[in-house]
Design an enzyme around this catalytic site. Structure first.
Site, PDB file in Angstrom:
ATOM      1  N   ASP A 113       0.857  -1.261  -0.061  1.00 58.06           N
ATOM      2  CA  ASP A 113      -0.028  -0.233   0.086  1.00 58.06           C
ATOM      3  C   ASP A 113       1.038   1.047  -0.095  1.00 58.06           C
ATOM      4  O   ASP A 113       1.973   1.282   0.623  1.00 58.06           O
ATOM      5  CB  ASP A 113      -1.060   0.174   1.171  1.00 58.06           C
ATOM      6  CG  ASP A 113      -1.982  -1.174   1.409  1.00 58.06           C
ATOM      7  OD1 ASP A 113      -2.439  -1.490   0.000  1.00 58.06           O
ATOM      8  OD2 ASP A 113      -2.295  -1.471   2.368  1.00 58.06           O
ATOM      9  N   ASP A 127      -6.927  -1.239  -4.848  1.00 60.67           N
ATOM     10  CA  ASP A 127      -8.119  -0.987  -3.991  1.00 60.67           C
ATOM     11  C   ASP A 127      -9.162   0.033  -4.651  1.00 60.67           C
ATOM     12  O   ASP A 127     -10.225  -0.031  -4.530  1.00 60.67           O
ATOM     13  CB  ASP A 127      -7.404  -0.277  -2.567  1.00 60.67           C
ATOM     14  CG  ASP A 127      -6.848  -1.052  -1.696  1.00 60.67           C
ATOM     15  OD1 ASP A 127      -7.007  -2.316  -1.759  1.00 60.67           O
ATOM     16  OD2 ASP A 127      -5.641  -0.554  -1.182  1.00 60.67           O
TER      17      ASP A 127
END
Length: 158
Positions: A113, A127
């Site tokens: 991330d 995402d």
């Protein structure tokens, strides 16, 4: 569906490679002050790092999602549903590949991330595809748009 899934997968994995190389020293890059910055986070859990001790569960869940989307995708005739399932397939496949092949171990890998949304949470391109796909899925479901692209005669519109 497969073309969009491949694009999401490639863009997500390429952006993660960039993030690992550019942000691994703990560097943070401000994109929009107080809203978006780039910083590296290796996430063993799910959204908001929930369930960090159960990485294998997320690996199995991602594999099941990929298999389910591929199964349902065989019946697609609707362009809108093709976009939904393509976005979901690309995001789920990219997360599955992270879980399978990234450290610390096979099927226990951490998702990369790097997009920090004002300190609320940190995500990635997959995402974005997953959230967008889910939002469109909800909209199509509420509008009763069938996968086959032809209105269901058993459920006439009101």
């Amino acid at each position: 569906m497969l073309v969009l899934a491949a694009v999401v997968l490639l863009v997500d994995q390429a952006s993660k490679l960039w993030a690992i190389s550019a942000l691994s020293s703990g560097e943070s890059i401000t994109v929009i002050p107080q809203l978006i910055r780039l910083r590296l986070l290796l996430n063993a859990g799910a959204a908001f790092s929930i369930g960090e001790g159960a990485t294998w569960v997320f690996t199995l869940t991602a594999a099941a999602a990929v298999a389910g989307i591929l199964h349902v995708g065989r019946r697609l005739r609707s362009p809108a549903w093709t976009i939904v399932l393509g976005a979901l397939l690309g995001g789920a496949t990219s997360h599955l590949l992270d879980r399978l092949f990234r450290p610390p171990a096979f099927a226990q890998g951490h998702v990369v991330d790097f997009i920090d949304y004002g300190g609320l949470f940190v995500g990635n391109v997959a995402d974005i595809a997953l959230v967008g796909g889910c939002a469109l899925l909800l909209l199509l479901s509420l509008r009763d748009v069938p996968l086959g692209g032809v209105p269901d005669k058993a459920h006439p519109s009101a």
